[in-house]
Write a protein that holds these residues in place. Structure first.
Motif, PDB file in Angstrom:
ATOM      1  N   GLY A 159       0.768  -1.084  -0.153  1.00  0.00           N
ATOM      2  CA  GLY A 159       0.014   0.006   0.063  1.00  0.00           C
ATOM      3  C   GLY A 159       0.852   1.210  -0.054  1.00  0.00           C
ATOM      4  O   GLY A 159       1.976   1.315   0.466  1.00  0.00           O
ATOM      5  N   GLY A 160       0.141   2.301  -0.550  1.00  0.00           N
ATOM      6  CA  GLY A 160       1.011   3.562  -0.502  1.00  0.00           C
ATOM      7  C   GLY A 160       0.030   4.588   0.120  1.00  0.00           C
ATOM      8  O   GLY A 160      -1.094   4.772  -0.077  1.00  0.00           O
ATOM      9  N   GLN A 161       0.814   5.423   0.949  1.00  0.00           N
ATOM     10  CA  GLN A 161      -0.114   6.659   1.573  1.00  0.00           C
ATOM     11  C   GLN A 161       0.435   8.108   0.895  1.00  0.00           C
ATOM     12  O   GLN A 161       1.652   8.257   0.910  1.00  0.00           O
ATOM     13  N   CYS A 162      -0.350   8.730   0.585  1.00  0.00           N
ATOM     14  CA  CYS A 162      -0.181  10.135  -0.049  1.00  0.00           C
ATOM     15  C   CYS A 162       1.184   9.921  -1.178  1.00  0.00           C
ATOM     16  O   CYS A 162       0.872   9.414  -2.191  1.00  0.00           O
ATOM     17  N   LYS A 207      -6.845  -2.806  -5.457  1.00  0.00           N
ATOM     18  CA  LYS A 207      -7.224  -3.748  -6.416  1.00  0.00           C
ATOM     19  C   LYS A 207      -6.133  -4.977  -6.004  1.00  0.00           C
ATOM     20  O   LYS A 207      -5.222  -4.653  -6.247  1.00  0.00           O
ATOM     21  N   GLY A 208      -6.980  -5.990  -5.827  1.00  0.00           N
ATOM     22  CA  GLY A 208      -5.847  -7.338  -5.257  1.00  0.00           C
ATOM     23  C   GLY A 208      -5.246  -6.962  -4.209  1.00  0.00           C
ATOM     24  O   GLY A 208      -5.840  -6.503  -3.285  1.00  0.00           O
ATOM     25  N   ASN A 209      -3.835  -6.969  -4.421  1.00  0.00           N
ATOM     26  CA  ASN A 209      -3.075  -6.879  -3.217  1.00  0.00           C
ATOM     27  C   ASN A 209      -2.275  -5.410  -3.049  1.00  0.00           C
ATOM     28  O   ASN A 209      -1.410  -5.501  -2.470  1.00  0.00           O
ATOM     29  N   LEU A 210      -2.885  -4.566  -3.912  1.00  0.00           N
ATOM     30  CA  LEU A 210      -2.316  -3.317  -4.027  1.00  0.00           C
ATOM     31  C   LEU A 210      -3.473  -2.060  -3.742  1.00  0.00           C
ATOM     32  O   LEU A 210      -4.695  -2.410  -3.859  1.00  0.00           O
ATOM     33  N   ALA A 211      -2.915  -1.085  -2.788  1.00  0.00           N
ATOM     34  CA  ALA A 211      -3.917  -0.177  -2.430  1.00  0.00           C
ATOM     35  C   ALA A 211      -3.167   1.037  -2.160  1.00  0.00           C
ATOM     36  O   ALA A 211      -1.886   1.127  -2.139  1.00  0.00           O
ATOM     37  N   THR A 212      -3.910   2.287  -2.395  1.00  0.00           N
ATOM     38  CA  THR A 212      -3.542   3.440  -2.196  1.00  0.00           C
ATOM     39  C   THR A 212      -4.311   4.376  -1.481  1.00  0.00           C
ATOM     40  O   THR A 212      -5.714   4.278  -1.735  1.00  0.00           O
ATOM     41  N   ALA A 213      -3.815   5.439  -0.760  1.00  0.00           N
ATOM     42  CA  ALA A 213      -4.711   6.256  -0.047  1.00  0.00           C
ATOM     43  C   ALA A 213      -4.058   7.662  -0.010  1.00  0.00           C
ATOM     44  O   ALA A 213      -2.868   7.963  -0.282  1.00  0.00           O
ATOM     45  N   GLY A 214      -5.227   8.582  -0.119  1.00  0.00           N
ATOM     46  CA  GLY A 214      -4.660  10.047  -0.493  1.00  0.00           C
ATOM     47  C   GLY A 214      -5.427  10.862   0.795  1.00  0.00           C
ATOM     48  O   GLY A 214      -6.723  10.830   1.005  1.00  0.00           O
ATOM     49  N   GLY A 215      -4.464  11.664   1.442  1.00  0.00           N
ATOM     50  CA  GLY A 215      -4.750  12.679   2.560  1.00  0.00           C
ATOM     51  C   GLY A 215      -4.323  11.964   3.905  1.00  0.00           C
ATOM     52  O   GLY A 215      -4.618  10.673   4.040  1.00  0.00           O
ATOM     53  N   CYS A 216      -3.912  12.662   4.691  1.00  0.00           N
ATOM     54  CA  CYS A 216      -2.878  12.072   5.961  1.00  0.00           C
ATOM     55  C   CYS A 216      -3.904  11.025   6.735  1.00  0.00           C
ATOM     56  O   CYS A 216      -3.313   9.901   7.125  1.00  0.00           O
ATOM     57  N   SER A 218      -6.322   9.677   5.801  1.00  0.00           N
ATOM     58  CA  SER A 218      -6.913   8.252   5.229  1.00  0.00           C
ATOM     59  C   SER A 218      -5.840   7.076   5.302  1.00  0.00           C
ATOM     60  O   SER A 218      -6.256   5.952   4.983  1.00  0.00           O
ATOM     61  N   SER A 219      -4.783   7.260   6.285  1.00  0.00           N
ATOM     62  CA  SER A 219      -4.303   6.274   6.704  1.00  0.00           C
ATOM     63  C   SER A 219      -4.632   5.086   7.437  1.00  0.00           C
ATOM     64  O   SER A 219      -4.639   4.051   7.535  1.00  0.00           O
ATOM     65  N   GLN A 220      -5.948   5.645   8.286  1.00  0.00           N
ATOM     66  CA  GLN A 220      -7.079   4.735   8.886  1.00  0.00           C
ATOM     67  C   GLN A 220      -7.360   3.694   8.152  1.00  0.00           C
ATOM     68  O   GLN A 220      -7.628   2.537   8.275  1.00  0.00           O
ATOM     69  N   TYR A 221      -7.758   3.993   6.680  1.00  0.00           N
ATOM     70  CA  TYR A 221      -8.385   3.315   5.813  1.00  0.00           C
ATOM     71  C   TYR A 221      -7.163   2.161   5.130  1.00  0.00           C
ATOM     72  O   TYR A 221      -7.742   0.937   5.043  1.00  0.00           O
ATOM     73  N   LEU A 222      -5.871   2.789   5.024  1.00  0.00           N
ATOM     74  CA  LEU A 222      -4.986   1.603   4.629  1.00  0.00           C
ATOM     75  C   LEU A 222      -4.933   0.729   5.555  1.00  0.00           C
ATOM     76  O   LEU A 222      -4.813  -0.661   5.248  1.00  0.00           O
ATOM     77  N   ALA A 223      -4.745   1.229   6.662  1.00  0.00           N
ATOM     78  CA  ALA A 223      -4.491   0.225   7.860  1.00  0.00           C
ATOM     79  C   ALA A 223      -5.776  -1.010   8.125  1.00  0.00           C
ATOM     80  O   ALA A 223      -5.547  -2.159   8.321  1.00  0.00           O
ATOM     81  N   THR A 224      -6.993  -0.231   7.789  1.00  0.00           N
ATOM     82  CA  THR A 224      -8.044  -1.233   7.977  1.00  0.00           C
ATOM     83  C   THR A 224      -8.074  -2.147   6.792  1.00  0.00           C
ATOM     84  O   THR A 224      -8.359  -3.316   7.102  1.00  0.00           O
ATOM     85  N   TRP A 225      -7.836  -1.904   5.667  1.00  0.00           N
ATOM     86  CA  TRP A 225      -7.457  -2.724   4.657  1.00  0.00           C
ATOM     87  C   TRP A 225      -6.641  -3.803   4.905  1.00  0.00           C
ATOM     88  O   TRP A 225      -6.916  -5.102   4.533  1.00  0.00           O
ATOM     89  N   VAL A 226      -5.643  -3.524   5.380  1.00  0.00           N
ATOM     90  CA  VAL A 226      -4.538  -4.616   5.563  1.00  0.00           C
ATOM     91  C   VAL A 226      -4.849  -5.350   6.687  1.00  0.00           C
ATOM     92  O   VAL A 226      -4.853  -6.648   6.603  1.00  0.00           O
TER      93      VAL A 226
END
Length: 198
Positions: free
Chosen positions: A96-99, A141-150, A152-160
């Protein structure tokens, strides 16, 4: 589970530490969440210096790798020597990638034909790298994710958490960190953002 939270000089504290804190709610279940950096020490965009817990090589075998954001990411994205040290496999790893971490993912060829989310500052650079940028906080998509805005890191963590531990563990972790009086609504909101992509 081994989780690498990639953190470079000039890092954004929210991007690295929010995900780091949420994912460490799984420590009692054997998760090993580590701040991973190319140097022993890194200093944040606001002058906080921390010691890395793991070197970049940790990403080679980590179950999940999250690219944090920072003020020097554009320079890092042009450092071919540094980028050559990555050996990631989206077939076997959650990435995943953040910002501006999205920019690093694009430079590593991870976002080929995949749209992405990023922050407003990084948006033109990601577009320049040939990636379509979405006007939304999270996309996967699949095993890749991106998030935008500081935040939104909660969404990236939730996804993982959803991908590697399941929905119930994700909901429990978000419930724990959510504001009092807003716990149920925060869990519901996070799952509504992330759940579409599971």
């Amino acid at each position: 589970m081994n989780i690498a939270v990639l953190t470079f000089d000039g890092f954004n504290e929210l991007d690295s530490f929010v995900a780091f804190g949420i994912l460490n709610r799984m420590k009692e279940f054997g998760w090993n969440v580590q701040i991973t950096s190319p140097t022993e020490f890194v200093t944040s965009m606001n002058g906080v210096t921390i010691r890395a817990q793991q070197p970049l090589e940790f990403t080679h075998t980590a179950d999940a790798v999250l690219f944090g954001s920072g003020v020097f990411t554009r320079d890092i994205a042009q450092d071919s020597q540094l980028l050559s040290q990555f050996n990631l496999n989206p077939q076997k790893q959650i990435i995943g990638g953040q910002c501006s971490g999205t920019l690093l993912m694009s430079m590593l060829g991870l976002l080929d034909q995949i749209p992405a989310c990023t922050d407003l500052t990084t948006k033109p650079w990601v577009i320049e790298a040939g990636v379509k940028v979405l006007e939304q906080p999270f996309y996967a998509k699949g095993n890749l994710a991106t998030a935008g805005g500081c935040l939104s890191s909660q969404y990236l963590a939730t996804w993982v958490l959803c991908k590697l531990a399941g929905r119930s563990h994700a909901e429990a972790a978000i419930h724990y960190v959510a504001p009092v009086g807003e716990k149920e609504s925060t869990v519901q909101h996070c799952m509504s953002i992330v759940g579409t992509y599971l």
